[in-house]
Design a protein around this motif. Structure first.
Motif, PDB file in Angstrom:
ATOM      1  N   LEU A  33       0.835  -1.205   0.000  1.00  0.00           N
ATOM      2  CA  LEU A  33       0.000   0.000   0.000  1.00  0.00           C
ATOM      3  C   LEU A  33       0.867   1.252   0.000  1.00  0.00           C
ATOM      4  N   GLU A  34       1.952   1.224   0.750  1.00  0.00           N
ATOM      5  CA  GLU A  34       2.852   2.368   0.809  1.00  0.00           C
ATOM      6  C   GLU A  34       3.479   2.646  -0.550  1.00  0.00           C
ATOM      7  N   ASN A  35       3.728   1.612  -1.315  1.00  0.00           N
ATOM      8  CA  ASN A  35       4.411   1.773  -2.603  1.00  0.00           C
ATOM      9  C   ASN A  35       3.459   1.797  -3.793  1.00  0.00           C
ATOM     10  N   ALA A  36       2.135   1.835  -3.529  1.00  0.00           N
ATOM     11  CA  ALA A  36       1.169   1.877  -4.630  1.00  0.00           C
ATOM     12  C   ALA A  36       1.347   3.155  -5.431  1.00  0.00           C
ATOM     13  N   ARG A  37       1.306   3.051  -6.750  1.00  0.00           N
ATOM     14  CA  ARG A  37       1.596   4.193  -7.623  1.00  0.00           C
ATOM     15  C   ARG A  37       0.342   4.916  -8.103  1.00  0.00           C
TER      16      ARG A  37
END
Length: 832
Positions: free
Chosen positions: A764-768
């Protein structure tokens, strides 16, 4: 018809007497009927000594009058009483005999044989005809009117009994008798109409009704029940407006109400009764005196307010002027003067229920600014804004953004003037100035912060993200420390009034943290007052009595009722309130998946909802069972079939197996918000779990309302499971806080989470983009449900109530006081 026997010898005397009672020939075959006496000169009857004297005869008992057969008393010349069955027609039997004779005179024939028949008919009306039954044999008898003084009908006896009861203070039984006479009067008049007789008001009934009213009102006055006394007068006025005692009694009631309400400054109550009294009696003396007194008080206070305005004391001037309008708002001249003073220092009053979460949620937005907030939702997605950032410019596909700060504020704005340095210190304190393992979720994506000038700052991210402002909001909302000092109390600041005016009765006062320059005169809200009420009924009463302008959270059972009142507007928030049951990850029940599942299986969500919103209650249509952790307003709303359905049999079977584990905790602690609804819900859950043999200690979270979203609940280690009550507008960073019970999710904390939760949060933190965010949020929700960490219960729509006098309130609401700086409050002119 049966006539009551006084003694057997008396009835025998009546039967033999040709002077006192004479019998028609048909009743005594073979005997000649004596010539009727034609004179109506009143004489004392002979052979009546055995009859009782009226002065010595007690009135019948109450139940005999109400339930027994009707019995009339014929009072004879000389004071004796003959008790006979009810006569007809009534209550004017003697007058009816006289009228019938007069009517016959118009048709008198000139000669026999018609004249003889006419005379026989004419002489019949000298007699009262009675039907007397003796030992089963009924005969007709007649009594000459010359022996009769007057007739006391059964109803008259009831009214005489009423007089005695009222003297004895027996109001209830007096009312019973008066009501009975009123019913009998209607029956008598209906029968009179059938026989073409004129309807008649029962003699003396209205006097007793008035005497009863006087006694009832006096009883209420003696116990200070002013409203009940006034209600009796109003009800009587409808049927008897000419009662001369009504204005006098109304004056007594007005004085009682005034002497009680005036010292308490309950002017609205006093005005209401003054207006109601004048409506009935325009020249009512006490109403005029109280009106003059209130008008004089309002004029005096208003004059003082105008002196305050000249001396530059705007607050005192405005509050005194508003109080003058509360005292007597029915003067157009007073209202014009009040408006001039009030608009220079406008105040807003809002009301909340003690321990309800909506009040603290609104208070947080009233006092403190956010660096970046949500302006509104668009198709479920949050649109962000900042009151400090004038423009922002993305670059490099959003990996680099430039923010431009406003170094000046508008005259109506109450906010601090901050620059890029303030923002940089706050942002760096949560990111680059911390060790990587202490940074919160989403913070590691930020790589550089460069202050180009006091009004400009450049921020560099490591990778692309759905929205730069959304990422900044996630980082700043997850700060481990308190909000930056520059933002605390930076909107409307809590103020202690050193010398409050005598009539100031609010719980707490909040004044603008920043006022405009003196050359720019303020025409917006300058001060906000909070009123706290013990329950929802008192809150509604305060609103309807014009004590408050606004309800941040309107109780759902009152939404329809308030919406029908033209004085108010009911506006709906975009985000509903959700309620769920959350087990603490890392808590005592962490290693007992089946145990958590068994506890969930014991809960019938429909029954739990009915505990808070009963079937058929007004607010039922505004509340529904929730099948998603995220609310239905959100882009992450994901209805799921994974929620455990109520199955007590399966729960008991699981517990039989689980009890083999000696380490199974059979005593658990349930965290609960402090509102009355949540306490009832917690008690119902504890009752259900007790059926499994699990003892539940309810721990009330008295501080949960201060946390705006209610996502984290009580501190770690204090409870095993929480009842959470929250409003989730930005699930991309609020759902992780709900799942982990933490506002700041550091790398160290991520390491302690279950691997499937940790992996999902990192993705979720790295979702673009938003599609990737939605995928991770749905996955996180499914993981919470499958592993029995969370059980959604229900969600409720939320409404704010605001008076029409409050202008510039937006129709789309995210937070209560989001646009407060632009609001304009006009003076309230109460209906009463």
């Amino acid at each position: 018809m049966q006539i009551e026997r006084y003694q057997p010898c008396i009835v025998l005397a009546l039967l033999l007497s040709s002077v006192f009672l004479s019998t028609p020939v048909a009743a005594q075959p073979g005997a000649e009927e004596p010539e009727p006496v034609e004179s109506t000169e009143k004489v004392e009857a002979e052979d009546a000594d055995e009859l009782p004297l009226f002065s010595e005869l007690p009135l019948p008992e109450l139940e005999s009058l109400l339930e027994g057969a009707k019995q009339d008393w014929i009072l004879l010349i000389g004071g004796r009483v003959l008790r006979v069955p009810g006569l007809w027609p009534r209550p004017d039997h003697l007058e009816w005999l006289e009228r019938e004779q007069k009517d016959l005179l118009d048709d008198r024939p000139p000669a026999d044989p018609e004249l003889a028949d006419w005379l026989e008919d004419y002489k019949r009306y000298f007699y009262i005809y009675l039907a007397v039954s003796e030992e089963g044999v009924e005969d007709d008898y007649r009594l000459h009117v010359r022996y009769v003084d007057r007739i006391l009908y059964h109803e008259d006896l009831c009214l005489l009994k009423v007089d005695k009861l009222l003297l004895a203070g027996d109001i209830e039984n007096a009312r019973r008798l008066i009501s009975a006479v009123g019913r009998w009067e209607k029956v008598v008049n209906d029968q009179r109409e059938e026989e073409r007789l004129k309807r008649i008001r029962w003699p003396g009934l209205i006097d007793r009704e008035r005497a009863l009213l006087r006694a009832e009102v006096q009883r209420e006055l003696n116990t200070s029940q002013w409203e009940r006394a006034f209600s009796l007068i109003k009800r009587r006025y409808v049927t008897d407006p000419d009662d001369p005692q009504l204005p006098i009694l109304t004056g007594d009631v007005l004085n009682g109400i005034g002497n009680e309400a005036y010292p308490r400054r309950d002017y609205r109550r006093l005005r209401y009764f003054i207006a109601a009294a004048v409506k009935m009696f325009p020249a009512q003396r006490q109403a005029g005196e109280w009106k003059q007194r209130l008008t004089a008080d309002a004029e005096t206070l208003l004059a003082t307010a105008e002196e305050d305005a000249k001396a530059g004391r705007r607050r005192e001037s405005s509050l005194r002027a508003q109080q003058a309008a509360r005292i007597w708002p029915f003067s157009a001249q007073i209202n014009r003067r009040v408006q001039i003073l009030q608009e220079q220092y406008q105040t807003l009053d809002f009301g909340v229920v003690e321990n309800e979460p909506g009040g603290e949620r609104a208070l947080d937005g009233l006092q403190t600014h956010k660096w970046i907030g949500i302006e509104r939702l668009s198709e479920g997605y949050p649109l962000y804004q900042s009151r400090f950032i004038e423009t922002w410019q993305p670059d490099d596909l959003g990996r680099r953004i430039t923010l431009h700060f406003m170094l000046n504020r508008q005259p109506s704005e109450s906010r601090p003037i901050v620059d890029s340095h303030h923002f940089a210190r706050s942002l760096l304190g949560s990111t680059l100035e911390r060790r990587s393992e202490q940074r919160g979720l989403f913070a590691n994506n930020l790589t550089e912060v460069h202050v180009a000038s006091p009004s400009e700052i450049e921020i560099q991210f490591a990778s692309q993200m759905p929205h730069p402002l959304a990422r900044l909001a996630a980082i700043l909302d997850g700060q481990p420390d308190e909000k930056p000092p520059v933002l605390l109390d930076s909107h409307f600041r809590y103020s202690v009034i050193d010398q409050p005016l005598p009539f100031e009765d609010f719980e707490s006062c909040y004044q603008r943290a920043f006022e405009p320059p003196r050359r720019n005169q303020l025409r917006n809200v300058a001060e906000v007052h909070r009123h706290i009420y013990p329950d929802r009924q008192e809150l509604l009463r305060a609103l309807l009595r014009d004590e408050v302008h606004l309800l941040p959270e309107t109780p759902l059972e009152y939404v329809d009722r308030i919406g029908q009142d033209q004085r108010f507007g009911v506006l709906e928030y975009q985000v509903p309130q959700s309620v769920g049951l959350r087990f603490r990850i890392g808590g005592r029940l962490d290693g007992f998946h089946e145990y958590r599942l068994a506890l969930m299986l014991m809960l019938n969500r429909e029954d739990l909802l009915a505990e808070v919103v009963p079937e058929g209650s007004p607010g039922q249509s505004l509340t529904k069972i929730s099948n998603s952790i995220c609310p239905s307003s959100s882009h992450a709303w994901s209805p799921s079939q994974l929620i455990p359905a109520f199955d007590e049999t399966s729960a008991r079977a699981l517990m039989i197996l689980l009890r083999r584990n000696p380490n199974l905790p059979l005593q658990i602690r349930l965290g609960c918000p402090s509102s009355a609804d949540m306490r009832k819900l917690a008690a119902k859950i504890a009752e259900r779990w007790k059926r499994l043999g699990v003892e539940t200690e309810i721990v009330v979270d008295s501080t949960s309302g201060a946390e705006a979203l209610g996502l984290t609940g009580l501190p770690e280690g204090t409870v095993d499971v929480d009842l959470v009550q929250f409003c989730m507008a930005a699930p991309d960073h609020e759902l992780p806080r709900l799942a982990t019970s933490r506002s700041h999710i550091s790398v160290d904390h991520l390491a302690s989470l279950p691997s499937y939760v940790r992996t999902t949060l990192l993705r979720l933190e790295n979702a673009r983009n938003w599609n990737a965010v939605n995928t991770m949020l749905r996955q996180l929700q499914d993981q919470m449900l499958i592993n029995a960490w969370y059980m959604p219960l229900y969600e409720s729509r939320r409404f704010m109530t605001v008076r029409r006098e409050v202008r510039q309130v937006p129709s789309t609401l995210m937070e209560t006081f989001q646009t407060l700086d632009r609001w304009i409050v006009e003076p309230i002119v109460p209906e009463y």
